[in-house]
Design an enzyme around this catalytic site. Structure first.
Site, PDB file in Angstrom:
ATOM      1  N   GLU A  48       0.833  -1.202   0.000  1.00 63.04           N
ATOM      2  CA  GLU A  48       0.000   0.000   0.000  1.00 63.04           C
ATOM      3  C   GLU A  48       0.870   1.256   0.000  1.00 63.04           C
ATOM      4  OE1 GLU A  48      -3.932  -1.106   2.575  1.00 63.04           O
ATOM      5  OE2 GLU A  48      -1.977  -1.389   3.486  1.00 63.04           O
ATOM      6  N   SER A  95      17.444 -19.738  13.018  1.00 61.01           N
ATOM      7  CA  SER A  95      15.992 -19.717  13.164  1.00 61.01           C
ATOM      8  C   SER A  95      15.518 -21.167  13.303  1.00 61.01           C
ATOM      9  CB  SER A  95      15.342 -19.009  11.983  1.00 61.01           C
ATOM     10  OG  SER A  95      15.773 -19.597  10.803  1.00 61.01           O
ATOM     11  N   LEU A  96      14.226 -21.379  13.308  1.00 61.02           N
ATOM     12  CA  LEU A  96      13.703 -22.720  13.555  1.00 61.02           C
ATOM     13  C   LEU A  96      12.821 -23.173  12.404  1.00 61.02           C
ATOM     14  CD1 LEU A  96      12.557 -22.254  17.266  1.00 61.02           C
ATOM     15  CD2 LEU A  96      14.363 -23.777  16.489  1.00 61.02           C
ATOM     16  N   LYS A 131       7.183 -21.052  22.790  1.00 64.93           N
ATOM     17  CA  LYS A 131       7.900 -20.174  21.860  1.00 64.93           C
ATOM     18  C   LYS A 131       7.415 -18.750  22.110  1.00 64.93           C
ATOM     19  CE  LYS A 131       9.340 -19.944  17.060  1.00 64.93           C
ATOM     20  NZ  LYS A 131       9.016 -18.564  16.697  1.00 64.93           N
ATOM     21  N   GLU A 189      15.081 -14.536  24.549  1.00 63.83           N
ATOM     22  CA  GLU A 189      14.038 -13.710  23.946  1.00 63.83           C
ATOM     23  C   GLU A 189      13.694 -12.531  24.844  1.00 63.83           C
ATOM     24  OE1 GLU A 189      13.280 -14.955  21.027  1.00 63.83           O
ATOM     25  OE2 GLU A 189      11.344 -14.137  20.405  1.00 63.83           O
ATOM     26  N   LYS A 305      13.710 -29.338  21.496  1.00 61.95           N
ATOM     27  CA  LYS A 305      15.136 -29.448  21.163  1.00 61.95           C
ATOM     28  C   LYS A 305      15.668 -30.786  21.639  1.00 61.95           C
ATOM     29  CE  LYS A 305      15.564 -24.509  21.873  1.00 61.95           C
ATOM     30  NZ  LYS A 305      15.875 -23.469  22.839  1.00 61.95           N
ATOM     31  N   LYS A 329       3.932 -24.703  15.755  1.00 57.12           N
ATOM     32  CA  LYS A 329       3.205 -23.441  15.866  1.00 57.12           C
ATOM     33  C   LYS A 329       1.729 -23.693  16.132  1.00 57.12           C
ATOM     34  CE  LYS A 329       5.366 -19.962  14.539  1.00 57.12           C
ATOM     35  NZ  LYS A 329       5.993 -19.642  13.294  1.00 57.12           N
ATOM     36  N   CYS A 447      10.971  -4.088 -17.809  1.00 57.71           N
ATOM     37  CA  CYS A 447       9.834  -3.907 -16.911  1.00 57.71           C
ATOM     38  C   CYS A 447      10.308  -3.218 -15.632  1.00 57.71           C
ATOM     39  CB  CYS A 447       9.225  -5.270 -16.581  1.00 57.71           C
ATOM     40  SG  CYS A 447       7.931  -5.166 -15.338  1.00 57.71           S
TER      41      CYS A 447
HETATM   42  S1  IVH Z   1      15.656 -21.585  19.932  1.00 54.55           S
HETATM   43  C1  IVH Z   1      18.519 -22.931  17.292  1.00 54.55           C
HETATM   44  N1  IVH Z   1      13.824 -21.322  21.785  1.00 54.55           N
HETATM   45  O1  IVH Z   1      11.971 -18.170  17.678  1.00 54.55           O
HETATM   46  C2  IVH Z   1      18.019 -21.906  18.172  1.00 54.55           C
HETATM   47  N2  IVH Z   1      13.796 -19.818  19.959  1.00 54.55           N
HETATM   48  O2  IVH Z   1      11.889 -19.135  14.950  1.00 54.55           O
HETATM   49  C3  IVH Z   1      16.891 -21.132  17.632  1.00 54.55           C
HETATM   50  N3  IVH Z   1      12.043 -18.138  20.046  1.00 54.55           N
HETATM   51  O3  IVH Z   1      14.813 -16.444  16.549  1.00 54.55           O
HETATM   52  C4  IVH Z   1      16.127 -20.456  18.659  1.00 54.55           C
HETATM   53  N4  IVH Z   1      11.167 -18.789  21.956  1.00 54.55           N
HETATM   54  O4  IVH Z   1      13.488 -15.451  18.481  1.00 54.55           O
HETATM   55  C5  IVH Z   1      14.309 -20.856  20.626  1.00 54.55           C
HETATM   56  N5  IVH Z   1      12.281 -21.186  23.475  1.00 54.55           N
HETATM   57  C6  IVH Z   1      12.757 -20.715  22.338  1.00 54.55           C
HETATM   58  C7  IVH Z   1      12.194 -19.605  21.677  1.00 54.55           C
HETATM   59  C8  IVH Z   1      12.747 -19.194  20.471  1.00 54.55           C
HETATM   60  C9  IVH Z   1      11.103 -17.905  20.969  1.00 54.55           C
HETATM   61  C10 IVH Z   1      12.224 -17.371  18.804  1.00 54.55           C
HETATM   62  C11 IVH Z   1      13.613 -16.822  18.600  1.00 54.55           C
HETATM   63  C12 IVH Z   1      14.090 -17.381  17.305  1.00 54.55           C
HETATM   64  C13 IVH Z   1      12.814 -17.746  16.645  1.00 54.55           C
HETATM   65  C14 IVH Z   1      13.046 -18.859  15.649  1.00 54.55           C
END
Ligand code: IVH
Length: 698
Positions: A48, A95-96, A131, A189, A305, A329, A447
Site C-alpha cells: 500500500e 531460526s527454527l 515459543k 528472547e 530441542k 506453531k 519492466c
Molecule cells: S531456539 C537454534 N527457543 O523463535 C536456536 N527460539 O523461529 C533457535 N524463540 O529467533 C532459537 N522462543 O526469536 C528458541 N524457546 C525458544 C524460543 C525461540 C522464541 C524465537 C527466537 C528465534 C525464533 C526462531
C-alpha cells in the site's frame, strides 16, 4: 502495483486536483515514513505504501511544475535510526523449522533417528518450552560480566544494543557462581508482558502518540531506541533459552545447560520441561495451547530441542535452522472480511502474484488489509471474486492467506476473475510456461517492476547488505534515474550531482547521511563469491545454492567460464554442474538461462569494473578435505549419507553425485557398486569408513 480503482486516473486529473492530491500524498507518506522508520509501527502494508509513492510519482510526472518542496520524491525515508554499531555474532543466531501438526513433529523425530542411525524405537529425549513471541538477543559475558548485547539482525551480524539490554532487570549484569567460563554468549528472547503493553499503549494514546500493534512490536520499538533512558521506562523482560559461543561446556544435555543458566542468574521459562518422546511432546503442546490465553505474555507455539548435546552437534544445521530443533506453531487465526479488489504484483523474476485487497480486519492482534492469493490457478480453484466475503488466516510471521470464499454472501452479479495476460506494470506479454503455475512478465529488465525488485534483492540483507540503501531508497533512486542497474549503485558517488541534484541537497538527506551511504557502498566493493552469486537473483538460486556454486567453482571467473561452456548440454561443463549434489536439471536450466540473457552478461561486465569478488574461502580450521571433491557410495555404519554429506560440506569439501576424473576421494562403505569400480578405474583415492572418520572427526 495497480492504482486503486476508486482513485481518479492520473491522466484525468485537473491541475487543481493534482495539487491537492500531491499535498495530501506528501502528508500521508511523511506520516507513514515516521511510523515505519522511527516508531517501528507501520500502519499500512508495504504494497500500500508503494502504491502511494507510485501515484505521487505519476502525478509529478504529468505536472512537473507542481512538485512540492516537501515532496516524498525528494526525500528518502525518515531519519534512519542511526547510531547502532554492527556486531558479528561469534556463532550464527539460527531460526527454527516450523511444524503445524502433530504429524510434522513425528516426522521430525523420525528424521532425527534416521540421521543418527538410531533404531525406530530408540528414545529421543527433548526439552520443550513455549515459543515466546518477542525478539531474540545475544548477550556476551566475559569472566561473568555482561559486556555486549546484540540483536539477531540477519543471524550473522546484529546491532549493538548493549545499553538498552542493560536496562532489563531479568538480564544479569554479573553471573553468579564460581568457575565461570571466560566467554559465554547467551541467547534468549526479550519480550513485553501483555499488561505492560496495554499500559504503554494507553499512555501513548493519552499523549497523542501512535500505539503499537502488539507486544512484539512494542518490544522491538523499545529495544531500538537510541536513548536507553526511554528503553528503561518500557518494562521489558527476558527469558534465556540457549547459548552461542562458550569457552566451556555448560553440560552434557540441553536440560543440564538450562539448569546451569538458571543457577547463573538467568530467568528461564517456568513451563519448560524435559520430555521422553513424541507422545509426551504432543501432550505438552496440548497443555500449553490450553493455557495460552492465561499466560502473561504472547507465545506462538512450542519449541522442541534434542536433549543430548552430542547429538545436537552431530545433527548440525541445514541452511539457517538446526536439525535438532523444531517449533510447533499454533494454528493460524482466521477472520472473515470483504475482498474489495484483486491486485497484481510483479516480482523480481517477473512472476505475477495476485494480492487480495481486503477491508481491514484484525487477525491475531494485527490489522490485515492484504493477503496473498498465490497464483492464477488458486484463484480459479477457490473461485474468488471481487466483492466476495472471504475467510483469511494468518499464522505467525507468514503472509496472510485467503483460505476460501463464503459463497452464500456473494453479491449478485459478481463475475469470475480474469487473470491478466499482460504485465500490469510494463504491458509486456505475460506467459505461463508448460508445467508452471506462475505467469510471468516477459519484459525482463525493461519492466520497471522487475528492474526495481532485482535491485532491491541485490542490496538486501543476505546479498550486498548496503546500509542506508533499503527498499524505499532503491525505489526513489530508480525513479529519479540515479540507478538503473546494479553497477550504477557503485557509480552513485562519482555521478552525484551530474544528472540529478546532489544527494546531500535532497530532502531527507544531508552531508553526513549522503557521505555515510557512499561509504557503505564503497565498503561493499569487496564481496564474497557466495553473496555475489546470491545477489544476482537467479531463479531458484537461494543462499544454499549460491554457497554450493561458490564452493564448487571457487572464483567468479571460473564460474562464468564454466557456465559459458555449459551451454553445450553434451559437454563436460554441463555434466559437472549437474554433478553438484543439490543442483538438478531445473536449477541448472535457470542458471544457464541467466547467462544466456545478454542483459545479464552486461550486468556482470558492469559489475566486474566496479567490484572485487573474493574467491571462495573454505571454513576456518579446515581439514584435509577442504576444497576437495568427494563422492559417497555404499552404506556407512556410524552415520547416514545425509550426516556424512553435511559433515563433508561443513569441512569445506564439495560433494558430488558421480565419480569423474575431478573426484578427489570416494568414501566407500559396504554395498558400494559401480561408483567404486569407476573410482578404481580412474585411480581415485578410496577411503573406507575408518579412514573417512579420521578426516571427518569421530
Ligand atoms: S531456539 C537454534 N527457543 O523463535 C536456536 N527460539 O523461529 C533457535 N524463540 O529467533 C532459537 N522462543 O526469536 C528458541 N524457546 C525458544 C524460543 C525461540 C522464541 C524465537 C527466537 C528465534 C525464533 C526462531
Amino acid at each position: 502495483m495497480n492504482a486503486h480503482k476508486t482513485e481518479k486516473a492520473v491522466a484525468a486529473l485537473t491541475e487543481k486536483e493534482a495539487a491537492d492530491e500531491l499535498a495530501r500524498l506528501a502528508r500521508e507518506i511523511q506520516a507513514h515514513d515516521t511510523a515505519y522508520h522511527t516508531q517501528d509501527a507501520p500502519v499500512i502494508s508495504d504494497a500500500e505504501y508503494d502504491q502511494l509513492r507510485i501515484r505521487n510519482a505519476e502525478i509529478e510526472k504529468r505536472f512537473p511544475t507542481l512538485v512540492r518542496d516537501d515532496s516524498p520524491s525528494r526525500r528518502v525515508g525518515a531519519a534512519p535510526a542511526e547510531g547502532f554499531r554492527k556486531v558479528a555474532h561469534a556463532t550464527p543466531m539460527l531460526s527454527l523449522d516450523n511444524a503445524f501438526a502433530r504429524d510434522d513433529v513425528v516426522l521430525f523425530f523420525e528424521r532425527v533417528r534416521r540421521f543418527l542411525k538410531l533404531p525406530p524405537e530408540a528414545a529421543v529425549e527433548v526439552t520443550a518450552e513455549p515459543k515466546i513471541d518477542g525478539l531474540s538477543a545475544s548477550l556476551r559475558y566475559e569472566k561473568g560480566a555482561f559486556v555486549l548485547g546484540a540483536t539477531r539482525g540477519d543471524g550473522t551480524t546484529g546491532e549493538d544494543i548493549t545499553q538498552n539490554l542493560s536496562t532489563i532487570a531479568d538480564i544479569p549484569k554479573r553471573l553468579k557462581g564460581q568457575d565461570l567460563p571466560d566467554l559465554l554468549d547467551i541467547r534468549g528472547e526479550a519480550y513485553m508482558a501483555r499488561t505492560d503493553f496495554l499500559e504503554l499503549n494507553a499512555a501513548r494514546e493519552k499523549a497523542g502518540e501512535p500505539v503499537f500493534a502488539n507486544p512484539r512490536n512494542a518490544a522491538a520499538g523499545s529495544l531500538r531506541q537510541l536513548d536507553p533512558a526511554i528503553t528503561a521506562k518500557r518494562k521489558l523482560r527476558f527469558f534465556a533459552y540457549g547459548w552461542g559461543e562458550t569457552s566451556a561446556a555448560l553440560g552434557e544435555t540441553q536440560w543440564e545447560a538450562l539448569a546451569w543458566l538458571k543457577a547463573a542468574g538467568f530467568v528461564l521459562n517456568p513451563l519448560a520441561e524435559c520430555l521422553k518422546d513424541e507422545v509426551e511432546a504432543a501432550a505438552f503442546y496440548e497443555r500449553i495451547e490450553e493455557r495460552r490465553a492465561e499466560l502473561a505474555y504472547d507465545i506462538d507455539g512450542i519449541v522442541l530441542k534434542v536433549n543430548r548435546l552430542d547429538w545436537q552437534a552431530r545433527l548440525g544445521t541445514v541452511s539457517r535452522a538446526p536439525r535438532w530443533a523444531i517449533a510447533r506453531k499454533f494454528p493460524a487465526e482466521r477472520a472473515e472480511t470483504r475482498l474489495n479488489d484483486i491486485g497484481i504484483q510483479v516480482g523480481r523474476t517477473g512472476a505475477l502474484t495476485p494480492v487480495a485487497h481486503l477491508e481491514p480486519v484484525t487477525v491475531g492482534g494485527v490489522v490485515v488489509s492484504r493477503a496473498t492469493l498465490h497464483n492464477e490457478d488458486e484463484i480459479a480453484r477457490k473461485d474468488v471474486r471481487k466483492g466476495d466475503t472471504v475467510l483469511i488466516q494468518r499464522a505467525g510471521d507468514v503472509i496472510p492467506q485467503v483460505v476460501g470464499v463464503i459463497t452464500k454472501k456473494r453479491p449478485k452479479g459478481a463475475k469470475p476473475f480474469r487473470f491478466p495476460q499482460e504485465c500490469p506494470v510494463c504491458g509486456s506479454l505475460a506467459i505461463r510456461e508448460a508445467g508452471e503455475v506462475v505467469r510471468r512478465c516477459t519484459g525482463g529488465l525493461v519492466c520497471p517492476a522487475q528492474a526495481v525488485e532485482r535491485l532491491r534483492h541485490f542490496v538486501s540483507r543476505n546479498a550486498f547488505d548496503i546500509e542506508g540503501l533499503g527498499k524505499k531508497q532503491v525505489e526513489a533512486f530508480w525513479q529519479e534515474g540515479r540507478i538503473q542497474g546494479p553497477a550504477d549503485i557503485f557509480r552513485l558517488e562519482e555521478k552525484d550531482g551530474k544528472a540529478a541534484p546532489p544527494l546531500a541537497e535532497c530532502e531527507g538527506w544531508g552531508e553526513t547521511s549522503a557521505r555515510n551511504l557512499f561509504r557503505a557502498i564503497a565498503a561493499r566493493r569487496e564481496i564474497s563469491l557466495e553473496r555475489f552469486v546470491y545477489a544476482l537473483g537467479i531463479r531458484q538460486v537461494g543462499q544454499a545454492t549460491a554457497r554450493l556454486i561458490a564452493q564448487n567453482y571457487g572464483s567468479l571467473a571460473n564460474w562464468r567460464r564454466a557456465m559459458e561452456k555449459a551451454e553445450d548440454r553434451e559437454g563436460d561443463a554441463y555434466r559437472d554442474l549437474l554433478n553438484i549434489d543439490g543442483i538438478g536439471p531445473s536449477v541448472a536450466d535457470d542458471i544457464l538461462g541467466f547467462f544466456a540473457e545478454p542483459n545479464n552478461r552486461d550486468v556482470l561486465n558492469g559489475l566486474a569494473g566496479e567490484l572485487r569478488v573474493e574467491d571462495f574461502k573454505a571454513p576456518e580450521g579446515s581439514s584435509a578435505i577442504a576444497g576437495k571433491t568427494i563422492v559417497f557410495t555404499g552404506n556407512l555404519e556410524t552415520m547416514t549419507r545425509a550426516e556424512a554429506k553435511a559433515r563433508a560440506e561443513a569441512l569445506g569439501a564439495k560433494v558430488a553425485g558421480s565419480v569423474s576424473a575431478k573426484t578427489d576421494f570416494v568414501v566407500a562403505g559396504p554395498g558400494a557398486g559401480s561408483k567404486l569400480k569407476q573410482a578404481k578405474e580412474l585411480g581415485v583415492e578410496i577411503l573406507d569408513e575408518p579412514a573417512w572418520l579420521d578426516v571427518a572427526g569421530r
